[in-house]
Design a protein around this motif. Structure first.
Motif, PDB file in Angstrom:
ATOM      1  N   GLY A 121       0.862  -1.212  -0.098  1.00  0.00           N
ATOM      2  CA  GLY A 121      -0.074   0.102  -0.188  1.00  0.00           C
ATOM      3  C   GLY A 121       0.920   1.128   0.077  1.00  0.00           C
ATOM      4  O   GLY A 121       0.328   2.297   0.017  1.00  0.00           O
ATOM      5  N   GLY A 122       2.163   1.061  -0.169  1.00  0.00           N
ATOM      6  CA  GLY A 122       3.255   2.432   0.080  1.00  0.00           C
ATOM      7  C   GLY A 122       3.132   2.658  -1.512  1.00  0.00           C
ATOM      8  O   GLY A 122       2.518   2.075  -2.591  1.00  0.00           O
ATOM      9  N   ASN A 125       0.110  -1.204   7.542  1.00  0.00           N
ATOM     10  CA  ASN A 125      -0.620   0.165   7.997  1.00  0.00           C
ATOM     11  C   ASN A 125      -1.892   0.230   7.608  1.00  0.00           C
ATOM     12  O   ASN A 125      -2.160  -0.147   6.396  1.00  0.00           O
ATOM     13  CB  ASN A 125       0.461   1.068   7.233  1.00  0.00           C
ATOM     14  CG  ASN A 125      -0.188   2.544   7.526  1.00  0.00           C
ATOM     15  OD1 ASN A 125      -1.234   2.927   7.087  1.00  0.00           O
ATOM     16  ND2 ASN A 125       0.744   3.347   8.186  1.00  0.00           N
ATOM     17  N   PRO A 126      -2.616   0.738   8.659  1.00  0.00           N
ATOM     18  CA  PRO A 126      -4.223   0.487   8.309  1.00  0.00           C
ATOM     19  C   PRO A 126      -4.730   1.520   7.213  1.00  0.00           C
ATOM     20  O   PRO A 126      -5.399   1.140   6.216  1.00  0.00           O
ATOM     21  CB  PRO A 126      -4.744   1.426   9.607  1.00  0.00           C
ATOM     22  CG  PRO A 126      -3.838   0.829  10.476  1.00  0.00           C
ATOM     23  CD  PRO A 126      -2.564   0.824  10.065  1.00  0.00           C
ATOM     24  N   ASP A 127      -3.977   2.767   7.066  1.00  0.00           N
ATOM     25  CA  ASP A 127      -4.171   3.742   5.636  1.00  0.00           C
ATOM     26  C   ASP A 127      -3.937   3.148   4.522  1.00  0.00           C
ATOM     27  O   ASP A 127      -4.723   3.091   3.388  1.00  0.00           O
ATOM     28  CB  ASP A 127      -3.478   5.087   6.290  1.00  0.00           C
ATOM     29  CG  ASP A 127      -3.899   5.865   7.200  1.00  0.00           C
ATOM     30  OD1 ASP A 127      -5.192   5.491   7.654  1.00  0.00           O
ATOM     31  OD2 ASP A 127      -3.257   6.698   7.614  1.00  0.00           O
ATOM     32  N   ARG A 183      -3.489  -0.021   3.950  1.00  0.00           N
ATOM     33  CA  ARG A 183      -4.760  -1.313   3.633  1.00  0.00           C
ATOM     34  C   ARG A 183      -5.866  -0.815   2.862  1.00  0.00           C
ATOM     35  O   ARG A 183      -6.186  -1.298   2.091  1.00  0.00           O
ATOM     36  CB  ARG A 183      -4.823  -2.073   4.880  1.00  0.00           C
ATOM     37  CG  ARG A 183      -3.653  -2.998   5.191  1.00  0.00           C
ATOM     38  CD  ARG A 183      -4.033  -3.383   6.776  1.00  0.00           C
ATOM     39  NE  ARG A 183      -4.568  -4.760   6.660  1.00  0.00           N
ATOM     40  CZ  ARG A 183      -4.049  -6.038   6.805  1.00  0.00           C
ATOM     41  NH1 ARG A 183      -2.980  -6.063   7.043  1.00  0.00           N
ATOM     42  NH2 ARG A 183      -4.769  -6.848   6.772  1.00  0.00           N
ATOM     43  N   GLU A 184      -6.314   0.538   3.386  1.00  0.00           N
ATOM     44  CA  GLU A 184      -7.658   1.261   2.737  1.00  0.00           C
ATOM     45  C   GLU A 184      -7.143   1.460   1.382  1.00  0.00           C
ATOM     46  O   GLU A 184      -7.833   1.446   0.435  1.00  0.00           O
ATOM     47  CB  GLU A 184      -7.722   2.488   3.522  1.00  0.00           C
ATOM     48  CG  GLU A 184      -8.779   2.104   4.519  1.00  0.00           C
ATOM     49  CD  GLU A 184      -9.180   3.347   5.401  1.00  0.00           C
ATOM     50  OE1 GLU A 184      -9.247   4.472   4.946  1.00  0.00           O
ATOM     51  OE2 GLU A 184      -9.456   3.075   6.695  1.00  0.00           O
ATOM     52  N   ARG A 185      -6.023   1.816   1.036  1.00  0.00           N
ATOM     53  CA  ARG A 185      -5.385   2.260  -0.270  1.00  0.00           C
ATOM     54  C   ARG A 185      -5.751   1.098  -1.158  1.00  0.00           C
ATOM     55  O   ARG A 185      -6.187   1.045  -2.178  1.00  0.00           O
ATOM     56  CB  ARG A 185      -4.253   2.880  -0.514  1.00  0.00           C
ATOM     57  CG  ARG A 185      -4.082   4.415  -0.120  1.00  0.00           C
ATOM     58  CD  ARG A 185      -2.910   4.871  -0.562  1.00  0.00           C
ATOM     59  NE  ARG A 185      -1.617   4.424  -0.018  1.00  0.00           N
ATOM     60  CZ  ARG A 185      -1.241   5.109   1.421  1.00  0.00           C
ATOM     61  NH1 ARG A 185      -1.793   5.797   1.847  1.00  0.00           N
ATOM     62  NH2 ARG A 185      -0.085   4.441   2.129  1.00  0.00           N
ATOM     63  N   LEU A 186      -5.147  -0.325  -0.544  1.00  0.00           N
ATOM     64  CA  LEU A 186      -5.515  -1.416  -1.402  1.00  0.00           C
ATOM     65  C   LEU A 186      -6.652  -1.679  -1.518  1.00  0.00           C
ATOM     66  O   LEU A 186      -7.207  -2.280  -2.812  1.00  0.00           O
ATOM     67  CB  LEU A 186      -4.578  -2.525  -0.522  1.00  0.00           C
ATOM     68  CG  LEU A 186      -3.074  -2.837  -0.332  1.00  0.00           C
ATOM     69  CD1 LEU A 186      -2.635  -3.593   0.538  1.00  0.00           C
ATOM     70  CD2 LEU A 186      -2.577  -2.855  -1.870  1.00  0.00           C
ATOM     71  N   ALA A 187      -7.670  -1.643  -0.533  1.00  0.00           N
ATOM     72  CA  ALA A 187      -9.082  -1.941  -0.748  1.00  0.00           C
ATOM     73  C   ALA A 187      -9.606  -1.285  -1.640  1.00  0.00           C
ATOM     74  O   ALA A 187     -10.638  -1.658  -2.468  1.00  0.00           O
ATOM     75  CB  ALA A 187      -9.720  -1.782   0.739  1.00  0.00           C
ATOM     76  N   ALA A 188      -9.226   0.009  -1.803  1.00  0.00           N
ATOM     77  CA  ALA A 188     -10.016   1.098  -2.697  1.00  0.00           C
ATOM     78  C   ALA A 188      -9.744   0.546  -4.342  1.00  0.00           C
ATOM     79  O   ALA A 188     -10.400   0.816  -5.254  1.00  0.00           O
ATOM     80  CB  ALA A 188      -9.488   2.511  -2.590  1.00  0.00           C
ATOM     81  N   GLU A 189      -8.502  -0.080  -4.401  1.00  0.00           N
ATOM     82  CA  GLU A 189      -8.164  -0.648  -5.677  1.00  0.00           C
ATOM     83  C   GLU A 189      -8.431  -2.204  -5.912  1.00  0.00           C
ATOM     84  O   GLU A 189      -7.973  -3.068  -6.751  1.00  0.00           O
ATOM     85  CB  GLU A 189      -6.659  -0.462  -5.944  1.00  0.00           C
ATOM     86  CG  GLU A 189      -6.029   0.845  -5.968  1.00  0.00           C
ATOM     87  CD  GLU A 189      -6.881   1.761  -6.982  1.00  0.00           C
ATOM     88  OE1 GLU A 189      -6.952   1.119  -8.070  1.00  0.00           O
ATOM     89  OE2 GLU A 189      -6.997   2.945  -6.941  1.00  0.00           O
ATOM     90  N   ASP A 190      -9.409  -2.713  -4.820  1.00  0.00           N
ATOM     91  CA  ASP A 190      -9.813  -4.267  -4.981  1.00  0.00           C
ATOM     92  C   ASP A 190      -8.810  -5.136  -4.890  1.00  0.00           C
ATOM     93  O   ASP A 190      -8.848  -6.067  -5.406  1.00  0.00           O
ATOM     94  CB  ASP A 190     -10.873  -4.435  -6.333  1.00  0.00           C
ATOM     95  CG  ASP A 190     -12.044  -3.779  -6.144  1.00  0.00           C
ATOM     96  OD1 ASP A 190     -12.566  -3.580  -5.203  1.00  0.00           O
ATOM     97  OD2 ASP A 190     -12.603  -3.513  -7.434  1.00  0.00           O
ATOM     98  N   ARG A 191      -7.592  -4.589  -4.070  1.00  0.00           N
ATOM     99  CA  ARG A 191      -6.534  -5.595  -3.779  1.00  0.00           C
ATOM    100  C   ARG A 191      -6.868  -6.013  -2.488  1.00  0.00           C
ATOM    101  O   ARG A 191      -6.555  -5.068  -1.511  1.00  0.00           O
ATOM    102  CB  ARG A 191      -5.208  -5.129  -4.517  1.00  0.00           C
ATOM    103  CG  ARG A 191      -5.195  -4.702  -5.862  1.00  0.00           C
ATOM    104  CD  ARG A 191      -3.779  -4.444  -6.137  1.00  0.00           C
ATOM    105  NE  ARG A 191      -3.149  -3.259  -5.910  1.00  0.00           N
ATOM    106  CZ  ARG A 191      -2.965  -2.214  -6.702  1.00  0.00           C
ATOM    107  NH1 ARG A 191      -4.172  -2.202  -7.817  1.00  0.00           N
ATOM    108  NH2 ARG A 191      -2.531  -1.217  -6.409  1.00  0.00           N
TER     109      ARG A 191
END
Ligand SMILES: NC(=O)c1ccc[n+]([C@@H]2O[C@H](COP(=O)([O-])OP(=O)(O)OC[C@H]3O[C@@H](n4cnc5c(N)ncnc54)[C@H](O)[C@@H]3O)[C@@H](O)[C@H]2O)c1
Length: 289
Positions: A13-14, A37-39, A41-49
């Motif tokens: 997620g970096g 890192n929770p933030d 992980r959110e970036r990953l989730a936003a890209e469906d990863r």
């Protein structure tokens, strides 16, 4: 080593993790995206990863890509390398930690480094997407500089397709040693080139402040001359004028220290890498060039 199939991307997620992950997600590789890192992980989730716990997946992976900060590589490898499958490969994205020998070492693990060259300033960009892709990895073709010091040509050939996906579109993968890669980055491209970029920006600001000239006029003059200076110096498109050569000589005398090439001394390379990694000193690599 057979072809790589099962990959872990740690630090997914970096900044680099997101770029590389976007390209790997469009490939046939099975990729586990690991992030603590929770933030991020959110970036990953936003890209469906979907995020995986690295401890659950690492033993199954034949390639572990560490997209974590260089200063964390010593502790992250101390934690993860003991859990890797025998014969697997650990890939870092910058040579500093490998050069300084701070990576946790196991004899049955392979260690590689691969850094994107970024699209060339001389690249013939034909589409808006290519023009917009300054960093590379989206539309503009770039090369990759990679080191896999203890590996055979066959092992390098097995890793190369992964690098071409991670950083794609890629034209060439240049295989060098870890030490050579450290001379490319930081010495050539950060110590010199990125420093000169920031130096030119500072000179632009100083010109505007001292002369009161409109910033647009100064920018137009500077940006055009960056282009022509690179074309003349690197491609010999036409010679610099006689008056320009005199100004260049004056600039060298006024700005550049006569002994500046000491940055290529091995001790200086050690010094800058130790400073980047925030360690006292580097351990010289056994596998030096
Ligand atoms: N940013 C660039 O322009 C660039 C270019 C080329 C190479 N690199 C290299 O890429 C690597 C990563 O740099 P970055 O700029 O992407 O860093 P970053 O700080 O943007 O991202 C690092 C990520 O790693 C995560 N992380 C840290 N420890 C972790 C752990 N134990 N497990 C899982 N995740 C963890 C962090 O949460 C973060 O999301 C470095 O080796 C750097 O030198 C960066």
């Amino acid at each position: 080593m057979t072809d790589y199939q099962n990959l872990a991307l740690v630090g997914a997620g970096g900044k680099m993790g997101m770029r590389i992950g976007a390209n790997l997600a469009n490939s046939d590789y099975r990729v586990h995206y690991c992030e603590n890192n929770p933030d991020a992980r959110e970036r990953l989730a936003a890209e469906d990863r979907e995020a995986s716990d690295v401890h659950d997946v690492i033993a199954d992976c034949d390639l572990v890509i560490l997209a974590v900060p260089d200063v964390a590589l010593s502790s992250v490898t101390a934690e993860l390398v003991p859990k890797m499958r025998s014969g697997a490969t650990l890939l870092t994205l910058d040579p500093a930690a490998a050069y300084a020998n701070v990576l946790h070492v196991r004899d049955d693990i392979r260690y590689a480094v691969a850094h994107p060259c970024h699209p060339s300033v001389f690249l013939d960009r034909r589409t808006d997407a290519e023009a917009a892709d300054a960093f590379g990895g989206v539309a503009a073709t770039q090369s990759v500089a990679a080191a896999f010091d203890a590996a055979s040509e066959t092992e390098k050939a097995a890793l190369e397709p992964v690098l071409r996906v991670m950083y794609g579109p890629v034209d060439n993968v240049h295989w060098v040693t870890v030490t050579q890669l450290a001379y490319l980055e930081p010495t050539l491209v950060e110590t010199v080139t990125c420093m000169l970029g920031t130096f030119m920006k500072e000179a632009l600001d100083e010109t505007v402040e001292r002369t009161g000239i409109q910033r647009e006029a100064a920018e137009a003059m500077l940006y055009g001359h960056i282009q022509i200076a690179l074309a003349v110096a690197f491609k010999s498109t036409n010679p610099f004028s006689d008056a320009c050569m005199i100004a260049i000589d004056y600039g060298r005398e006024a700005i550049i220290k006569p002994d500046w090439k000491q940055i290529f001394d091995r001790n200086e390379l050690d010094k800058v890498i130790a400073r980047m990694l925030k360690i006292d000193h580097v351990q010289r690599p056994e596998r030096s060039a």
